[in-house]
Design a protein around this motif. Sequence first.
Motif, short mmCIF file in Angstrom:
data_model
loop_
_atom_site.label_atom_id
_atom_site.label_comp_id
_atom_site.label_asym_id
_atom_site.label_seq_id
_atom_site.Cartn_x
_atom_site.Cartn_y
_atom_site.Cartn_z
N ILE A 84 0.84 -1.20 0.00
CA ILE A 84 0.00 0.00 0.00
C ILE A 84 0.88 1.26 0.00
CG2 ILE A 84 -0.33 0.17 2.50
CD1 ILE A 84 -3.06 0.82 -0.12
N GLU A 85 2.02 1.20 0.68
CA GLU A 85 2.92 2.36 0.70
C GLU A 85 3.52 2.61 -0.68
OE1 GLU A 85 3.07 4.60 3.10
OE2 GLU A 85 1.62 3.34 4.15
N GLU A 86 3.88 1.55 -1.39
CA GLU A 86 4.39 1.71 -2.75
C GLU A 86 3.30 2.24 -3.68
OE1 GLU A 86 7.76 -1.84 -2.90
OE2 GLU A 86 5.65 -2.35 -3.23
N THR A 87 2.08 1.78 -3.46
CA THR A 87 0.95 2.26 -4.26
C THR A 87 0.71 3.74 -3.98
OG1 THR A 87 -0.05 0.07 -4.26
CG2 THR A 87 -1.50 1.93 -4.76
N LYS A 88 0.73 4.14 -2.71
CA LYS A 88 0.54 5.56 -2.35
C LYS A 88 1.62 6.42 -3.00
CE LYS A 88 -1.64 5.12 2.16
NZ LYS A 88 -1.45 5.36 3.61
N GLU A 104 -8.34 4.72 0.74
CA GLU A 104 -8.99 4.47 2.02
C GLU A 104 -9.84 3.20 1.94
OE1 GLU A 104 -12.38 6.46 4.86
OE2 GLU A 104 -11.11 7.80 3.66
N PHE A 105 -10.57 3.03 0.86
CA PHE A 105 -11.39 1.83 0.68
C PHE A 105 -10.53 0.58 0.76
CE2 PHE A 105 -13.06 -1.54 -1.96
CZ PHE A 105 -14.35 -1.67 -1.51
N HIS A 106 -9.39 0.59 0.07
CA HIS A 106 -8.54 -0.59 0.04
C HIS A 106 -7.77 -0.80 1.33
CE1 HIS A 106 -9.42 -1.97 -3.96
NE2 HIS A 106 -9.42 -0.71 -4.35
N GLU A 107 -7.46 0.28 2.04
CA GLU A 107 -6.79 0.14 3.34
C GLU A 107 -7.72 -0.48 4.37
OE1 GLU A 107 -5.47 4.22 3.82
OE2 GLU A 107 -3.40 3.51 3.78
#
Length: 103
Positions: free
Chosen positions: A7-11, A69-72
Amino acid sequence: MEFIPTIEETKQGIAEALHFAAVCAAQKIKVNDPELLSLQELRSALEKASPTLNESLQTLRNKYDQWLEFHERASNEKSLSQVQVHTELEAARQVFLEALHAA
């Protein structure tokens, strides 16, 4: 390197893509040297030169934030469906591209 990004790489990837979109938008509307501007200066220049384009870029960012946010919170109760989140993100992308084309 993992096949699926964290998720951090995606962000980070989204942040870089949005910054690139802002620089491209600024170049399109003839802002001088947008790649050399700070993020705040870039936002200010976009808002001044094209409020519509700036607003579409902000909407796109908001939809990406909502998507992240949805995916987190994938394991928690969801207020929006996955289809709705993706549909709204795609709609925001289209609005931005139309505003960029019109600028």
